[in-house]
Design an enzyme around this catalytic site. Structure first.
Site, PDB file in Angstrom:
ATOM      1  N   LYS A  32       0.847  -1.195   0.000  1.00 38.34           N
ATOM      2  CA  LYS A  32       0.000   0.000   0.000  1.00 38.34           C
ATOM      3  C   LYS A  32       0.877   1.238   0.000  1.00 38.34           C
ATOM      4  O   LYS A  32       1.920   1.280   0.671  1.00 38.34           O
ATOM      5  CB  LYS A  32      -0.880  -0.049   1.252  1.00 38.34           C
ATOM      6  CG  LYS A  32      -1.888   1.065   1.414  1.00 38.34           C
ATOM      7  CD  LYS A  32      -2.687   0.796   2.693  1.00 38.34           C
ATOM      8  CE  LYS A  32      -3.818   1.772   2.900  1.00 38.34           C
ATOM      9  NZ  LYS A  32      -4.623   1.419   4.106  1.00 38.34           N
ATOM     10  N   SER A 109      -9.156   1.210   3.215  1.00 44.30           N
ATOM     11  CA  SER A 109      -8.345   2.011   2.309  1.00 44.30           C
ATOM     12  C   SER A 109      -7.235   1.214   1.633  1.00 44.30           C
ATOM     13  O   SER A 109      -6.519   1.737   0.778  1.00 44.30           O
ATOM     14  CB  SER A 109      -7.733   3.179   3.096  1.00 44.30           C
ATOM     15  OG  SER A 109      -6.885   2.695   4.147  1.00 44.30           O
ATOM     16  N   SER A 133      -9.449  -1.183   7.477  1.00 43.95           N
ATOM     17  CA  SER A 133      -8.933  -1.037   6.112  1.00 43.95           C
ATOM     18  C   SER A 133      -8.222  -2.242   5.536  1.00 43.95           C
ATOM     19  O   SER A 133      -7.873  -2.243   4.363  1.00 43.95           O
ATOM     20  CB  SER A 133      -8.005   0.190   6.037  1.00 43.95           C
ATOM     21  OG  SER A 133      -8.765   1.370   6.172  1.00 43.95           O
TER      22      SER A 133
END
Length: 390
Positions: A32, A109, A133
């Site tokens: 990420k 996310s 997330s």
């Protein structure tokens, strides 16, 4: 390999070879875009963030650990802006495609990381979990995903949001790969299986009836693996009360994290992200103090429910992934419901694993298992056993 699902930042995959001969030799991983990778900007899902911060010269701890174990890095993945999102839609970089349900969001996310693993573009991927997330995209994309015990892993080189809730997490498509990666990052092999299973009746009642029904075969399989089973209530104060506490504490910390950047750089941001930060900036002190007390109550509740040898199960999400491109007024109640089944992570710091294996109208939904703080290896053992029994 082409980025067929818009999972990677700028559609670019940048390989870095892992150390030969390690326990993860032969595996590939993505990260990420909140984790530092030496020589690549940490964009945080917002183009103005990348412009305002220097390119890192060292890998984040989690990135370096995977490389040292032999896994090869393939690229950085899209995230909701500065991790302030739960659905995976990014106004700058677009929405990664959920291979398991292409017309639906991937969840955020850690959206790009989940999308990359689900599409087979890498074997595992790092995400972060503050309010759900990793757990939410794992559920929406049909993956294994973990939120470890809070504070267990070194978060050096990971862009923070709300430090009292932030964790590093990861995804995998199968239980064996999940166990291999978890052993390296946790520094501990899968432990002994638990001997007692609690079924969170309030969480199952809160989920859509179709979700609760779809998860029953997984609960049955889990019951056979564990042995003793009973039902109990996870949040006697109410799931929505726990969610309110998390939605109070998390925005306040996020505002403290990003305040200087917002006030000095005046960055371009999506309306929903700005609204979340303003919510934290305007939070009354009395509300924050109440939420701190509720956090203590939630922690006490899970300590009581989860002595050694006991785990608890619940739906990871109350429904499958929503459709892509819905309006904010439609999405906000869905976000609120998501937080009702995810708030315990940030409030209590307990480890949680989302297991794949069920669908509703063709879209994945996950079953979560939670253990007492520090019992991450027990949950990994259950995840592996569930994969073998599928």
């Amino acid at each position: 390999m082409d980025d067929t699902v818009n999972a990677f930042v700028s559609g670019t995959m940048v390989p870095i070879a892992g150390q030969a001969g390690g326990p993860l030799d032969g595996l590939s991983f993505a990260v990420k875009d909140l984790f530092d990778v030496a020589g690549l900007p940490t964009g945080g899902g917002n183009h103005d963030w990348a412009l305002a911060h220097p390119v890192p010269q060292r890998h984040a701890w989690a990135v370096q650990t995977l490389l040292d174990a032999g896994a090869s890095f393939v690229g950085k993945t899209i995230t909701d802006e500065v991790s302030l999102g739960i659905l995976g839609e990014n106004a700058f970089d677009g929405t990664p495609i959920n291979s398991a349900a292409p017309e639906r969001v991937p969840g955020g996310s850690s959206s790009g990381s989940a999308a990359a693993v689900a599409a087979g573009l890498c074997d595992t991927a790092l995400g972060t979990d503050t309010g759900g997330s990793v757990r939410v995209p794992a559920s929406f994309c049909g993956l294994y995903g973990i939120r470890p015990t809070h504070g267990r892993l070194d978060t050096t080189g990971m862009l923070p949001q709300a430090p009292s809730s932030d964790t590093t997490g990861w995804f995998a498509r199968d239980g064996e790969t999940f166990a291999r990666v978890s052993t390296v990052l946790l520094g501990e092999a899968p432990g002994a299986l638990p001997t007692r299973l609690l079924i969170a009746t309030d969480a199952f009642a809160f989920a859509d009836p179709e979700v609760a029904e779809a998860l029953q075969p997984m609960v049955t399989r889990l019951s056979r693996i564990v042995g003793e089973v009973r039902e109990d209530i996870m949040a006697p104060q109410g799931l929505s009360v726990w969610a309110r506490a998390q939605r109070t504490l998390q925005p306040v910390e996020a505002w403290n994290t990003f305040r200087q950047w917002v006030e000095t750089a005046n960055p371009r941001m999506a309306f929903s992200v700005v609204a979340g930060l303003l919510n934290g900036a305007r939070m009354p002190e009395g509300e924050r103090q109440w939420a701190e007390m509720m956090r203590l109550e939630a922690r006490a509740r899970l300590r009581h429910l989860l002595p050694p040898g006991t785990i608890l199960c619940l739906p990871t999400t109350a429904f499958p992934a929503p459709l892509r491109g819905l309006s904010q007024p439609v999405l906000q109640p869905l976000k609120d419901r998501i937080s009702c089944l995810c708030a315990q992570g940030g409030l209590t710091g307990s480890p949680q694993v989302s297991l794949p294996g069920a669908t509703v109208n063709g879209a994945p939904v996950g079953l979560s298992i939670i253990g007492g703080r520090g019992t991450d290896a027990t949950l990994i053992a259950v995840a592996r056993a569930m994969g073998e029994a599928a």
